[in-house]
Design a protein around this motif. Structure first.
Motif, short mmCIF file in Angstrom:
data_model
loop_
_atom_site.label_atom_id
_atom_site.label_comp_id
_atom_site.label_asym_id
_atom_site.label_seq_id
_atom_site.Cartn_x
_atom_site.Cartn_y
_atom_site.Cartn_z
N GLY A 15 -63.39 9.49 -9.61
CA GLY A 15 -64.80 9.85 -9.54
C GLY A 15 -65.24 10.83 -10.60
N ALA A 26 -71.20 5.01 -4.48
CA ALA A 26 -72.11 6.07 -4.92
C ALA A 26 -72.39 5.97 -6.42
N LYS A 27 -71.35 5.71 -7.19
CA LYS A 27 -71.51 5.59 -8.64
C LYS A 27 -72.43 4.42 -8.99
N ASP A 74 -75.65 7.71 -7.41
CA ASP A 74 -75.66 8.83 -6.46
C ASP A 74 -74.33 9.59 -6.53
N SER A 75 -74.17 10.57 -5.66
CA SER A 75 -72.93 11.34 -5.61
C SER A 75 -72.60 11.66 -4.15
N LEU A 110 -77.65 13.75 -10.79
CA LEU A 110 -77.57 12.34 -10.43
C LEU A 110 -78.09 11.45 -11.56
N TYR A 111 -77.53 10.25 -11.66
CA TYR A 111 -78.06 9.28 -12.59
C TYR A 111 -79.28 8.57 -11.97
N SER A 120 -69.50 11.38 -10.13
CA SER A 120 -70.03 10.86 -8.88
C SER A 120 -69.35 11.53 -7.69
N CYS A 121 -68.14 12.04 -7.90
CA CYS A 121 -67.44 12.79 -6.86
C CYS A 121 -66.39 13.68 -7.52
#
Length: 387
Positions: free
Chosen positions: A44, A206-207, A211-212, A315-316, A339-340
């Motif tokens: 991540g 999430a990616k 998001d994350s 965040l993207y 992302s993490c």
């Protein structure tokens, strides 16, 4: 002991000054580089980890592989500095094109609050220092502390308990060595293979969505003698010092010891740790629900502390913000992001806890020189067993 860190995320280097380490302790760059490499691993992580391969240089306080007792100076170069020499230049620059000026504070970051506090109209002056890049310096300091702890048989390990709502199954009866081995082999530092797979899937999701996700990490320390810390003043309680250290890690929003918040819903008979004694161990506890602490002091049982990390706020799929110059609404600016970062954060948490444990031992025992320090801890352990 104490330490200070300096440096910006895209500046030339991170610098650490450490004071109070006993003289005569063996220490090499490799002792620290192992920890720095562990911090950079983890499923991540973003593109920054492909650029930086952190290596430390010890430039003061060590001679011929042993500490001198004087301040130790560490340097970690930022390999990406070559692309930022103009934007992050130390000396004044005329006609600087401010294409990387940040006037749109990102929700969840220090940008706006730091800009208001220090009167920075370019909030890059805030985000460069508040970046999680600074944790590399803290891991370096913690690696020195872990080296010191190893001489008195105190071991500190970490693993991931939860990512994005997916909780690892309890792995009972694992030794410190087992936890260390299994977590190092896992891309998310998880002890449970089934949960590991689900965590990886959650990170990928999430990616994909821009998001994350956050999670919970756990640090376990074995070998601490009982009675380290103090009950007599609030600021000398060792669990309180550890709590502060954990919460000070970027994006950490909660901390608990042992069963932690579960204690609020259980009767006292299911919370407190009953005391036993035998000739070999001396005093011991039948359970460890309080995570190795009573009254701000160690009990001699393993220290168990967990930290809660929120999702990374960059965040993207950017969040709404307001431009401080125009006051118009905009999407928040994007810096490189993970992302993490929970697996990496576990390593950071491990090292800040190690620092507090080492510091507490140095406060309580003769610590000017390594052999006297080792002997003082050994004498105290014998005294505690025979008390």
């Amino acid at each position: 002991m104490r330490y200070l860190t300096a440096g910006e995320s895209h500046g030339p280097q991170l610098t650490v000054i450490i004071e109070g380490v006993p003289s005569g302790m063996p220490l090499t760059a490799e002792d620290i580089n192992i920890s720095l490499a562990r911090r950079q691993k983890g499923y991540g992580r973003g593109r920054r980890m492909e650029i930086e391969h952190d290596q430390v240089r010890i430039v003061a306080g060590v001679r011929h592989g042993k500490t001198l007792g004087s301040p130790i100076a560490l340097i970690i170069e930022n390999k990406d500095w070559k692309h930022w020499q103009k934007i992050m230049a130390i000396e004044p620059i005329e006609d600087l094109e401010m294409k990387r000026k940040v006037t749109r504070p990102r929700p969840g970051h220090a940008d706006l609050n730091g800009g208001i506090k220090y009167n920075h109209r370019d909030m890059r002056n805030v985000l460069e220092r508040s970046s999680a890049r600074e944790t590399a310096a803290r891991v370096a300091a913690g690696a020195v502390a872990k080296k010191l702890l190893s001489f008195v048989n105190v071991d500190v390990v970490s693993h991931v308990v939860k990512i994005g709502g997916i909780k690892a199954e309890n792995q009972l009866n694992l030794s410190i060595d087992d936890i260390k081995k299994i977590s190092e082999q896992s891309p998310v530092r998880c002890l449970d293979k089934k949960s590991e797979k689900m965590m990886i899937e959650a990170i990928d999701k999430a990616k994909k969505e821009g998001d994350s996700i956050g999670g919970v990490v756990e640090v376990i320390a074995s070998g601490m003698p009982p009675g380290v810390g103090s009950h007599v003043h609030y600021d000398r309680k060792l669990d309180a010092k550890i709590a502060q250290a954990v919460i000070s890690i970027n994006a950490f929003k909660g901390v608990e010891f042992g069963i932690g918040f579960q204690a609020a819903q259980l009767p006292g008979s299911k919370v407190h740790d009953e005391i036993g004694w035998n000739e070999e161990q001396g005093y011991f506890r039948y359970t460890n629900r309080l995570g190795g602490f009573e009254g701000g002091m160690t009990t001699g049982m393993p220290i168990v502390v967990r930290g809660v990390m929120k999702p990374i706020p960059t965040l993207y799929k950017p969040l709404k913000s307001v431009d401080i110059e125009t006051k118009e609404p905009f999407d928040a600016s994007i810096e490189r992001s993970d992302s993490c970062a929970v697996p990496s954060a576990a390593v950071v948490c491990e090292h800040v806890v190690a620092w507090e444990l080492a510091n507490a031992l140095c406060e309580q025992f003769d610590s000017d020189e390594i052999e006297r320090f080792i002997q003082a801890v050994q004498r105290y352990r014998k005294y505690a067993r025979e008390f």
